[in-house]
Design an enzyme around this catalytic site. Structure first.
Site, PDB file in Angstrom:
ATOM      1  CE  LYS A   1      -0.972  52.756   2.675  1.00  0.00           C
ATOM      2  NZ  LYS A   1      -1.659  51.780   1.821  1.00  0.00           N
TER       3      LYS A   1
ATOM      4  CG  ASP B   1      14.960  47.877   8.416  1.00  0.00           C
ATOM      5  OD1 ASP B   1      15.612  46.924   8.179  1.00  0.00           O
ATOM      6  OD2 ASP B   1      14.940  48.393   9.718  1.00  0.00           O
TER       7      ASP B   1
ATOM      8  CG  ASP C   1      -0.781  49.015   0.373  1.00  0.00           C
ATOM      9  OD1 ASP C   1      -0.246  49.708  -0.256  1.00  0.00           O
ATOM     10  OD2 ASP C   1      -2.104  49.340   0.763  1.00  0.00           O
TER      11      ASP C   1
ATOM     12  CE1 TYR D   1      -0.409  64.826  31.555  1.00  0.00           C
ATOM     13  CE2 TYR D   1      -0.972  64.461  29.407  1.00  0.00           C
ATOM     14  CZ  TYR D   1      -0.620  65.336  30.329  1.00  0.00           C
ATOM     15  OH  TYR D   1      -1.084  66.525  30.248  1.00  0.00           O
TER      16      TYR D   1
ATOM     17  CG  ASP E   1      14.030  41.596   7.187  1.00  0.00           C
ATOM     18  OD1 ASP E   1      14.868  42.361   7.188  1.00  0.00           O
ATOM     19  OD2 ASP E   1      13.800  41.014   8.316  1.00  0.00           O
TER      20      ASP E   1
HETATM   21  N1  GGG Z   1      23.513  43.726  11.367  1.00  0.00           N
HETATM   22  C1  GGG Z   1      22.965  44.784  11.933  1.00  0.00           C
HETATM   23  C2  GGG Z   1      21.855  44.520  12.775  1.00  0.00           C
HETATM   24  O1  GGG Z   1      22.079  44.126  13.798  1.00  0.00           O
HETATM   25  N2  GGG Z   1      20.712  44.884  12.449  1.00  0.00           N
HETATM   26  C3  GGG Z   1      19.537  44.972  13.052  1.00  0.00           C
HETATM   27  C4  GGG Z   1      18.372  45.756  13.006  1.00  0.00           C
HETATM   28  O2  GGG Z   1      17.599  45.975  13.755  1.00  0.00           O
HETATM   29  N3  GGG Z   1      18.963  46.837  12.022  1.00  0.00           N
HETATM   30  C5  GGG Z   1      17.947  47.892  11.902  1.00  0.00           C
HETATM   31  C6  GGG Z   1      18.141  48.760  10.718  1.00  0.00           C
HETATM   32  O3  GGG Z   1      19.210  48.366   9.995  1.00  0.00           O
HETATM   33  O4  GGG Z   1      17.657  49.855  10.777  1.00  0.00           O
END
Ligand code: GGG
Length: 355
Positions: free
Chosen positions: A188, A245, A221, A145, A249
């Site tokens: 989680k 992921d 968390d 949809y 960061d």
């Molecule tokens: N250096 C690789 C790149 O451009 N990663 C960006 C990204 O969003 N990566 C997601 C991931 O590593 O799963």
């Protein structure tokens, strides 16, 4: 003397700028160790997408299968939805080549300031094992949809006993070789009552086989809080595809910059080529300015050389980067400096020859 055949996908945005410096560092390092590298560059990414309607040719995975390893820059473009760029290039590579282990180190170098107070060099030293071929990135689901008021999207996470066990076991095997002997598992499972409960069960079972390893299991968390409150306490960390992921960061920024975060996507069986890339993306805001930090890409090249068996070349790069940062050598704006990408690359190349 070894010759390594390396496929290069510099990709989008700052990808080509940082990959150039990673290749320069790798060439300098193997020049010292007596190996050599035959680079083959592929023009895949969003420029290819604009010309051909896809990120890479239909048989691109067959092309890549012929190499010893791959070096990737970045994928992503402000004019293309990110799920198209990621699912058109990077995720199929990880799945086809069974790169189930994503290694993401975070180390606080001497000469780099953490945004957290009173952190001393080396006090933060963690290695995240991110599950890399299933979990939340399995790309299973559908839409019905679409475009109507009843638009429905189903996105399924996939957790298999085999998938959980191999990443968790890899984390324990690594922890055995590191001095602190700790593994933290992040899930989680209070809310994700199927897949992440299976993960927790597998973690508990594998942990039984490693009585010398101290373990803890954290909900994600709580983990984000503890990464900030007590980052020194983490040694090896194992997490699902999505959580790994996101957490990396955070681990990158607490050791100073995304521009230092390297990664390896490994097929532990060795049957297929593995892929090495900086954790950062294409950074369209600074593309073309020549100020992207190349150190994440350079350190990824060091991980590649170690994986290929050239430990001396890998160590030469690690020593050069550590010395550059310790001695106050050129640094890009993300680390508080004013230097250009190429200046940092040139300084690393010089240090590889001398340290
Ligand atoms: N250096 C690789 C790149 O451009 N990663 C960006 C990204 O969003 N990566 C997601 C991931 O590593 O799963």
């Amino acid at each position: 003397m070894s010759q390594f055949r390396i496929a290069v996908i510099a990709g989008d945005g700052i990808g080509p700028e940082v990959t150039r410096e990673a290749m320069r560092a790798a060439d300098a390092a193997v020049g010292r160790s007596g190996s050599s590298i035959a680079w083959t560059e592929f023009p895949w990414g969003t420029d290819y997408y604009f010309a051909h309607g896809r990120m890479a040719p239909p048989d691109f995975l067959d092309d890549l299968a012929k190499f010893d390893a791959m070096l990737l820059g970045a994928v992503g473009h402000p004019k293309v939805q990110d799920h198209i760029t990621l699912n058109g290039l990077l995720l199929p590579i990880r799945r086809r080549f069974d790169q189930c282990v994503c290694l993401r180190p975070a180390y606080l170098y001497d000469g780099v300031e953490s945004p957290l107070r009173n952190k001393t060099p080396g006090s933060i030293d963690m290695l995240v094992f991110r599950e890399n071929t299933e979990g939340e990135y399995a790309n299973v689901g559908g839409r019905v949809y679409q475009g109507s008021d009843h638009d429905v999207a189903i996105q399924t996470s996939v957790f298999t006993r085999r998938g959980c066990e191999r990443i968790i076991r890899a984390a324990f095997e690594k922890a055995v070789t590191r001095p602190r002997h700790r593994v933290a598992s992040i899930t989680k499972s209070n809310a994700q009552g199927y897949g992440m409960v299976l993960w927790d069960e597998v973690f508990a079972a594998v942990a039984q086989e490693y009585p010398q390893i101290e373990t803890e299991s954290l909900l994600v968390d709580r983990a984000v809080m503890e990464f900030v409150r007590r980052p020194e306490s983490f040694d090896v960390v194992v997490a699902s595809n999505l959580f790994g992921d996101i957490l990396t960061d955070l681990s990158a920024i607490i050791v100073g910059s995304m521009g230092l975060a390297s990664s390896a996507n490994i097929d532990p069986s060795g049957k297929h080529p593995s892929l090495f890339e900086p954790v950062h993306g294409s950074a369209p805001d600074i593309t073309g300015l020549g100020i992207a930090n190349p150190l994440a890409a350079i350190l990824s090249a060091a991980m590649m050389l170690e994986h290929l068996g050239d430990a001396p070349a890998s160590q030469a790069i690690h020593r050069a980067v550590a010395e550059l940062l310790r001695s106050g050598g050129p640094r890009t704006p993300d680390l508080g400096g004013k230097s250009k990408t190429a200046d940092v690359g040139a300084a690393v190349e010089e240090l590889i020859a001398s340290v």
